[in-house]
Design an enzyme around this catalytic site. Structure first.
Site, PDB file in Angstrom:
ATOM      1  N   ASP A  48       0.833  -1.205   0.000  1.00  0.00           N
ATOM      2  CA  ASP A  48       0.000   0.000   0.000  1.00  0.00           C
ATOM      3  C   ASP A  48       0.868   1.256   0.000  1.00  0.00           C
ATOM      4  O   ASP A  48       1.981   1.246   0.528  1.00  0.00           O
ATOM      5  CB  ASP A  48      -0.902  -0.024   1.250  1.00  0.00           C
ATOM      6  N   ASN A  92     -10.709  -2.618  -6.382  1.00  0.00           N
ATOM      7  CA  ASN A  92      -9.832  -1.733  -7.167  1.00  0.00           C
ATOM      8  C   ASN A  92     -10.410  -1.361  -8.539  1.00  0.00           C
ATOM      9  O   ASN A  92      -9.971  -0.397  -9.160  1.00  0.00           O
ATOM     10  CB  ASN A  92      -8.432  -2.338  -7.341  1.00  0.00           C
TER      11      ASN A  92
HETATM   12  C1  FPP Z   1      -1.505   0.020  -3.451  1.00  0.00           C
HETATM   13  O1  FPP Z   1      -1.156   1.377  -3.485  1.00  0.00           O
HETATM   14  C2  FPP Z   1      -1.028  -0.742  -4.579  1.00  0.00           C
HETATM   15  C3  FPP Z   1      -1.795  -1.413  -5.510  1.00  0.00           C
HETATM   16  C4  FPP Z   1      -3.258  -1.404  -5.498  1.00  0.00           C
HETATM   17  C5  FPP Z   1      -1.204  -2.152  -6.618  1.00  0.00           C
HETATM   18  C6  FPP Z   1       0.058  -2.901  -6.357  1.00  0.00           C
HETATM   19  C7  FPP Z   1       0.705  -3.171  -7.635  1.00  0.00           C
HETATM   20  C8  FPP Z   1       2.027  -3.149  -7.889  1.00  0.00           C
HETATM   21  C9  FPP Z   1       3.060  -2.887  -6.875  1.00  0.00           C
HETATM   22  C10 FPP Z   1       2.443  -3.352  -9.285  1.00  0.00           C
HETATM   23  C11 FPP Z   1       3.099  -4.592  -9.674  1.00  0.00           C
HETATM   24  C12 FPP Z   1       2.729  -5.792  -8.946  1.00  0.00           C
HETATM   25  C13 FPP Z   1       3.057  -7.045  -9.304  1.00  0.00           C
HETATM   26  C14 FPP Z   1       2.746  -8.164  -8.385  1.00  0.00           C
HETATM   27  C15 FPP Z   1       3.701  -7.367 -10.582  1.00  0.00           C
HETATM   28  P1  FPP Z   1      -2.309   2.439  -3.612  1.00  0.00           P
HETATM   29  O2  FPP Z   1      -2.534   2.720  -5.054  1.00  0.00           O
HETATM   30  O3  FPP Z   1      -3.514   1.944  -2.879  1.00  0.00           O
HETATM   31  O4  FPP Z   1      -1.682   3.685  -2.905  1.00  0.00           O
HETATM   32  P2  FPP Z   1      -2.426   4.790  -2.009  1.00  0.00           P
HETATM   33  O5  FPP Z   1      -3.007   4.079  -0.845  1.00  0.00           O
HETATM   34  O6  FPP Z   1      -1.317   5.691  -1.644  1.00  0.00           O
HETATM   35  O7  FPP Z   1      -3.451   5.425  -2.878  1.00  0.00           O
END
Ligand code: FPP
Length: 246
Positions: A22, A70
């Site tokens: 996150d 998401n």
């Molecule tokens: C959360 O940060 C992250 C995600 C929903 C996506 C995770 C994906 C990756 C790290 C990309 C690649 C992954 C793989 C396994 C190849 P957020 O967007 O919720 O951040 P925020 O809480 O700051 O808005």
């Protein structure tokens, strides 16, 4: 510099560590960039985490990459995340092979874009015999979705009511044959579970770190393991009882 790795008792590392990655969006904002930049940078953290887990002899590493909720994000972000997943799976498969990583995926995979499903299938088949560590990607996953699916499957099998036990439920979840995680890490300072592995984390130790996912590295993973090993897991028993079971 001394690493937290040296403080890990390798004979007692958790078999399964789950991670809620996150903070990509918030981290990107601090860099004056858009959210997608955060996801791109999160890939390096995924690499570092797999490396660290393998070095610490963890058998299963589950990463929450995309939740059923998401889809509600702006379309450009969802599309970019799907493209990133596909390109990462393609570009990393050689590295997974070199490092003995077996890939699995849990979640409602049928609803993922065709390209993503296809590349996943290829990578899962290719890495199926790797033995060092199993990487479980939770994709279009949510615990409630999984529980509804399990209940439906149990009903469809016409299992008599008195035979529906905790084991039967566990075997009908998408994590059947995967041990429950002993440790769950969430980055970015949020203290929530967000519909992740609700059944499986009944006795899991939780580790929350303020580090944003794109900045999460091996050392942070080792620190989580050290913190985990410093805790007493009682499973509802008293301290004296847990001492006797050691
Ligand atoms: C959360 O940060 C992250 C995600 C929903 C996506 C995770 C994906 C990756 C790290 C990309 C690649 C992954 C793989 C396994 C190849 P957020 O967007 O919720 O951040 P925020 O809480 O700051 O808005």
């Amino acid at each position: 510099m001394k690493s937290a790795f040296d403080q890990i008792d390798l004979s007692k590392t958790p078999r399964h560590v789950a991670v809620i990655m996150d903070g990509n969006g918030r981290w990107a904002k601090t860099q004056g960039k858009d959210r997608i930049f955060g996801h791109f940078n999160g890939v390096e953290s995924v690499r570092a985490t797999i490396k660290a887990a393998r070095r610490a002899q963890v058998e299963f590493l589950t990463l929450y990459a995309f939740s059923t909720e998401n889809w509600n994000r702006p379309k450009e972000e969802v599309d970019a995340l799907m493209d990133l997943l596909v390109s990462t799976i393609i570009s990393e498969v050689a590295e997974l092979m070199e490092n003995g990583v077996r890939l699995l995926a849990i979640g409602d995979l049928e609803e993922l874009p065709m390209k993503c499903r296809d590349e996943l299938k290829v990578a899962i088949a290719k890495t199926a015999d790797n033995k060092d560590i199993t990487l479980v990607l939770a994709l279009n996953y949510s615990a409630r979705w999984e529980m509804v699916k399990a209940v439906r499957a149990i009903i469809a099998q016409q299992i008599p009511e008195q035979n529906v036990t905790a084991d039967v439920i566990a075997q009908n979840l998408s994590t059947a044959n995967i041990p429950d995680p002993e440790l769950l890490i969430r980055t970015s300072g949020e203290h929530r579970i967000s519909n992740f592995l609700l059944w499986q984390i009944a006795y899991t130790e939780l580790h929350f770190t303020p580090i944003m996912w794109p900045e999460f590295r091996e050392e942070h993973f080792f620190e989580a393991l050290v913190s985990f090993q410093g805790r007493e897991r009682r499973f509802g028993m008293t301290s004296e009882q847990t001492e006797l079971t050691k």
